[in-house]
Structures are given as C-alpha cells and as structure tokens.
Write a protein that holds these residues in place. Structure first.
Motif, short mmCIF file in Angstrom:
data_model
loop_
_atom_site.label_atom_id
_atom_site.label_comp_id
_atom_site.label_asym_id
_atom_site.label_seq_id
_atom_site.Cartn_x
_atom_site.Cartn_y
_atom_site.Cartn_z
N TYR A 52 -11.83 6.37 -9.29
CA TYR A 52 -11.38 5.68 -10.56
C TYR A 52 -12.27 5.02 -11.43
O TYR A 52 -13.15 4.31 -10.90
N THR A 80 -11.87 6.90 -0.44
CA THR A 80 -10.52 5.82 0.03
C THR A 80 -10.17 5.45 -1.44
O THR A 80 -10.69 4.88 -2.21
N GLY A 81 -8.80 5.34 -1.61
CA GLY A 81 -8.27 4.61 -2.52
C GLY A 81 -7.92 5.40 -3.81
O GLY A 81 -7.80 5.14 -4.97
N THR A 82 -8.19 6.81 -3.65
CA THR A 82 -8.38 7.39 -4.94
C THR A 82 -6.89 7.97 -5.16
O THR A 82 -6.97 8.83 -6.19
N GLY A 83 -6.07 7.90 -4.38
CA GLY A 83 -4.68 8.38 -4.94
C GLY A 83 -4.11 9.62 -4.00
O GLY A 83 -3.17 10.24 -4.45
N LYS A 84 -5.01 10.00 -3.12
CA LYS A 84 -4.80 11.34 -2.24
C LYS A 84 -3.28 11.25 -1.66
O LYS A 84 -2.27 12.13 -2.06
N THR A 85 -2.99 10.27 -0.93
CA THR A 85 -1.64 10.23 -0.25
C THR A 85 -0.56 9.84 -1.16
O THR A 85 0.60 10.60 -1.34
N ALA A 86 -0.84 9.11 -2.21
CA ALA A 86 0.23 8.80 -3.31
C ALA A 86 0.58 9.97 -4.03
O ALA A 86 1.72 10.42 -4.23
N ARG A 89 1.69 -1.47 -12.60
CA ARG A 89 2.39 -2.39 -11.33
C ARG A 89 2.47 -3.55 -11.56
O ARG A 89 3.54 -4.23 -11.00
N ASN A 124 -10.41 11.65 3.79
CA ASN A 124 -11.56 10.66 3.10
C ASN A 124 -13.04 10.80 3.54
O ASN A 124 -13.61 10.25 3.18
N HIS A 169 0.83 -1.35 -0.09
CA HIS A 169 0.01 -0.05 -0.07
C HIS A 169 0.77 1.17 -0.05
O HIS A 169 0.39 2.30 -0.63
N PRO A 199 -0.65 7.11 -13.48
CA PRO A 199 -1.50 7.27 -14.29
C PRO A 199 -2.86 7.96 -13.86
O PRO A 199 -3.36 7.82 -12.71
N ARG A 201 -6.45 1.02 -4.31
CA ARG A 201 -6.04 0.01 -3.43
C ARG A 201 -6.85 -1.35 -3.34
O ARG A 201 -6.10 -2.40 -3.15
N1 LIG Z 1 -3.00 7.06 -10.26
C1 LIG Z 1 -2.39 6.02 -9.58
N2 LIG Z 1 -1.40 5.36 -10.11
C2 LIG Z 1 -0.61 4.25 -9.70
N3 LIG Z 1 -1.00 3.90 -8.33
C3 LIG Z 1 -2.00 4.60 -7.73
C4 LIG Z 1 -2.66 5.66 -8.13
N4 LIG Z 1 -3.72 6.20 -7.46
C5 LIG Z 1 -3.58 5.22 -6.35
N5 LIG Z 1 -2.55 4.36 -6.26
C6 LIG Z 1 -2.10 3.43 -5.65
O1 LIG Z 1 -3.48 2.72 -5.08
C7 LIG Z 1 -3.11 2.55 -3.51
C8 LIG Z 1 -3.93 3.65 -2.80
O2 LIG Z 1 -3.66 4.98 -2.91
P1 LIG Z 1 -3.60 6.17 -1.78
O3 LIG Z 1 -2.99 5.42 -0.51
O4 LIG Z 1 -3.02 7.36 -2.45
O5 LIG Z 1 -5.18 6.37 -1.40
P2 LIG Z 1 -5.90 7.47 -0.73
O6 LIG Z 1 -6.65 8.20 -1.50
O7 LIG Z 1 -4.66 8.24 0.12
O8 LIG Z 1 -6.74 6.49 0.13
P3 LIG Z 1 -7.04 6.86 1.93
O9 LIG Z 1 -8.26 7.94 1.88
O10 LIG Z 1 -7.58 5.77 2.21
O11 LIG Z 1 -5.85 7.23 2.44
C9 LIG Z 1 -1.65 3.10 -3.27
O12 LIG Z 1 -1.07 1.80 -3.16
C10 LIG Z 1 -1.28 3.78 -4.44
O13 LIG Z 1 -0.05 3.66 -4.93
#
Ligand SMILES: Nc1ncnc2c1ncn2[C@@H]1O[C@H](COP(=O)(O)OP(=O)(O)OP(=O)(O)O)[C@@H](O)[C@H]1O
Ligand SMILES: [Mg+2]
Length: 408
Positions: free
Chosen positions: A213, A67-73, A225, A187, A28, A36, A255
């Motif tokens: 997504y 959740t899982g929309t890439g905010k942290t990444a 990946r 989130n 994670h 992308p 995620r």
């Molecule tokens: N555009 C992307 N390209 C590649 N990997 C992605 C992308 N968006 C998300 N991921 C991957 O998906 C997983 C979840 O993303 P992330 O942790 O950024 O979600 P989040 O929005 O922070 O969720 P939360 O609200 O639960 O913290 C991570 O492993 C991240 O690397």
C-alpha cells in the motif's frame, strides 16, 4: 439528550478508557465490512471463484504479495460472501480454510481437510497416501466442490515438501462426483522455486499479486478502523497521517500501521493523556522496533549470540568496524570463557551472512591497501537493545563484560 448518548457516556465511564472505544477492531484477525483499495483484487478473486456457485470446478489460484498487503483479509472476505450466496442458492460448495503456519504440521493440515468433509482420522499414524484416499472418499460422498484454501502455504512446503499440493492438484483425476479447487496464499516471493514445475503450473492457473500500500491508501484504511476503535476526540488527522507515512515508508504494510496506531493509543492511555499525540506515535514506533529486535535477538542460536556479544565487545572500544579475522579471535575467546566449542571460520562466516540478512549486522567490503580487501562488520541494531536482551541470559552476561585487547 438521546438515550444512546447517555448510554455511551456511562459505558465509557465503566470501561475507563478515554482513548479507546473498541480496541477489538484493531486486532490482526478482524475483518472489516469493507476493504478500501482492494476492490480490484476482490472482484478478480470473485470472478475466478464464481463458477463454484454452480458446483463447477473453478481455476486454482495462487495469491502472493508482501506481508500486510491484505491477502488474508481479502480472501476471507470473498469466501464469506461466496459461501453465504452458495448456502442460499445451491449448497454445492464446501470451503476449507487452513492457515498452514498455525496448523503447524502436514498431518494437521490433512486432518483439518478431512474433518471439513466429515471424515475423522486418528491423531497420528496414517500415511499421507492413505489420508488422501479417505479425503477423496469424503469429497466424493459430499458430491460438492471442495475448495482447499491454504494460507501461508510456503510454511508447509518449506517443512514438508509439496506432496500435499501435488496430491490436491491430481485429486480430480480420481474423483467421480466431487471436485477440488485450490487457493494458495504466500508472502514469500521465492516460494515458487520450491515447487515441482507441474505443481506450480497447476496451482497458478490464475495468479493475483497484492502490491504494497502507498501512504494515502494506508491512511484510508486507518481512518476507517480508527472511527470505531478510538473515541472521536482522542485521535486526529495528523496522528493518522503520521502512522500511515511511517508504515508506508517501511513496506506498505497495513498490519504495521494498525499496530502502530494501537500501541500509540496504549502509550497515550498509560500516560493518562486525553488524546493521542504525535510524540506517542514516535514512542510507539520505538517500542515496536525494540520488541521486534528483541524477539529476533533472543531467538538466535547460541553461536550467533556469542558472535554478537563479540561484536558488541569490540564496539565498546572502537567504532571503526571489525575485520572478520579480529572478530573471530574475540569470538574464540568468548567460546572458551563459557566452555563452548568454537565453530570453524567457515561456519562463522555463514552465521555472519545470516545476521546480515536479518538486518542485525552490516558487512561492508573495505579496501585495506596492500593488505588486500576484507570485510568490516558493524552492528546495525542499537547496542542498548543487545545489552538488555542478553543480560537476561545467564550464559551471556559474562560475555558482555569482556574487554578485547586487539586494537591494531
Ligand atoms: N484494504 C484493507 N482495508 C482494511 N483493512 C486492511 C486492508 N488490507 C489489510 N487490512 C488489515 O491489515 C492487516 C493485515 O492484513 P492481512 O492479514 O490480510 O495481510 P496479509 O497480506 O495476509 O499478510 P501476511 O502475508 O503477513 O499474512 C489485517 O488486520 C487487515 O484487516
Ligand atoms: Mg495472511
């Protein structure tokens, strides 16, 4: 035959997996080299933070989305690049990233911020106001722009209120040389309602919303990946597409998609298969869902568990859905069986509403003709999971065996 290929062949033999090449990239917290379908969000955040390179205060930003929309990444990606550039040209920037859920307490959030400006504070004991005054000294002494990045900030505010945010938004009024900018991530879409209006308007000078997504976007994320994570022959387009479709149908959560493909790989591996098949994905989906429900069920408070046992017992004899009144009678009986004091009707209705929100039960209004209207309650999770989960709890086993007599 090149040297590398032979090396790879040996490696594979040593590692023993015919499925995975490098499992790490499915973790994670792994940040891939490119993300992308998040170019707009990356550029938008980059534009907001760019003034920081000159040491100027940049606007506060609030990032939210499911959740899982890439905010942290995305945030970590942009911050990494920003701090690399800053180190090269100006060094007038200090970034402090904190995940508030991981940090756990308000005090730990504060002490992490202090540590990042080389101020150490005792493990406990100082009042928030005192910590803030030391933090301000540290920031002033650094003569830099301090960017406080508070990920999962809703967890902090729910448990401790918005004092930290309030103090951070006000800090600039008292700083002489240093400056503070805030980047908050959440989130929880209702989080804003917990904030004082002044804090909210200051925190969300800029906002970036991350949308879920779509299936084809998740497919691209997975494809990238998977190239590193799996051996080429072990994975197919069809499997990637299926994982993407299943994850998109749920919440557009990347995620979840990555978990699905990783667990599918593990299922294939355990079965000694040479490649991941669609049936492995289906099995992985079931396993993940099972684990999720298991976690929710086992972490419920005692009376919610008793209530669910009551519902389970009822469903052994009827699948018509139970009325609140009948369910309460069974619940009362079960409480007596284990010597627990039954809660009032009112409290039980509250627990049922919570279980409904968690998606464990479903309560529908049913029309009972001249008897008026009442709720009919049903379990929405498989009985088998409930039975397995509560069989592990010595207090509950007996309750699962009870046979209710009220069938009207
Ligand atoms: N555009 C992307 N390209 C590649 N990997 C992605 C992308 N968006 C998300 N991921 C991957 O998906 C997983 C979840 O993303 P992330 O942790 O950024 O979600 P989040 O929005 O922070 O969720 P939360 O609200 O639960 O913290 C991570 O492993 C991240 O690397
Ligand atoms: Mg996150």
């Amino acid at each position: 035959l090149s040297q590398d290929k032979l090396e790879a062949l040996f490696d594979r033999f040593m590692n023993g997996s015919s499925i995975f090449n490098d499992r790490e990239v499915l973790r994670h917290d792994f940040i891939p080299e490119n993300l992308p379908h998040r170019e707009n969000e990356i550029l938008k955040l980059g534009a907001i933070l760019a003034p920081a390179l000159r040491g100027a205060k940049c606007s506060n930003v609030f990032i939210y989305g499911k959740t899982g929309t890439g905010k942290t990444a995305v945030t970590k990606y942009v911050l990494n690049r920003l701090s690399k550039t800053s180190d090269r040209i100006s060094k007038c920037l200090r970034i402090c990233y904190i995940n508030c859920r991981v940090a756990g307490t308000e005090y730990r959030v504060l002490s992490k911020m202090c540590a990042s400006v080389n101020i150490s504070i005792p493990f406990t004991g100082l009042a928030t106001a005192e910590v803030f005054s030391r933090l301000r000294c540290g920031i002033d002494a650094s003569n830099q722009l301090f960017i406080a990045v508070l990920d999962e900030v809703d967890k902090l505010v729910k448990d401790y209120g918005d004092e930290v945010l309030y103090e951070l938004t006000r800090a600039n009024e008292e700083l002489k040389r240093g400056r503070v900018s805030i980047l908050g991530i959440s989130n929880d879409l209702y989080f804003k309602e917990l904030l004082d209006p002044r804090v909210l308007s200051s925190l969300s000078e800029e906002e970036i919303v991350f949308k879920p997504y779509a299936a084809d976007q998740i497919r691209d994320i997975l494809s990238q990946r998977v190239k590193v994570a799996f051996h080429k022959e072990a994975i197919s387009e069809a499997v990637i597409n299926l994982c993407a479709a299943l994850a998109a149908a749920e919440h557009g959560d990347a995620r979840r998609a990555l978990d699905l493909i990783r667990v599918a790989g593990e299922v294939a591996e355990r079965k000694g298969a040479k490649r991941v098949l669609e049936e492995h994905v289906r099995e992985a989906q079931k396993k993940i869902e099972y684990d999720r429900v298991y976690d929710v069920l086992s972490s419920l408070p005692l009376h919610s568990k008793i209530l669910l046992c009551a519902l389970y017992d009822y469903e052994k004899i009827s699948n018509q859905g139970v009325t609140t009144g009948d369910l309460y009678e069974i619940y009362h009986k079960l409480c007596n069986m284990i010597g627990a004091e039954a809660l009032t009707h009112r409290r039980v209705s509250g627990l049922l509403a919570e279980l409904d929100m968690l998606g464990i039960v479903n309560a529908n209004i049913a029309n009972l003709g001249r008897y008026g209207r009442t709720k009919k309650i049903r379990l929405t999770v498989p009985q088998k999971i409930l039975q397995n989960t509560y069989s592990e709890d010595p207090r509950m086993v007996e309750l699962l065996g009870y046979c209710p007599k009220i069938v009207k």
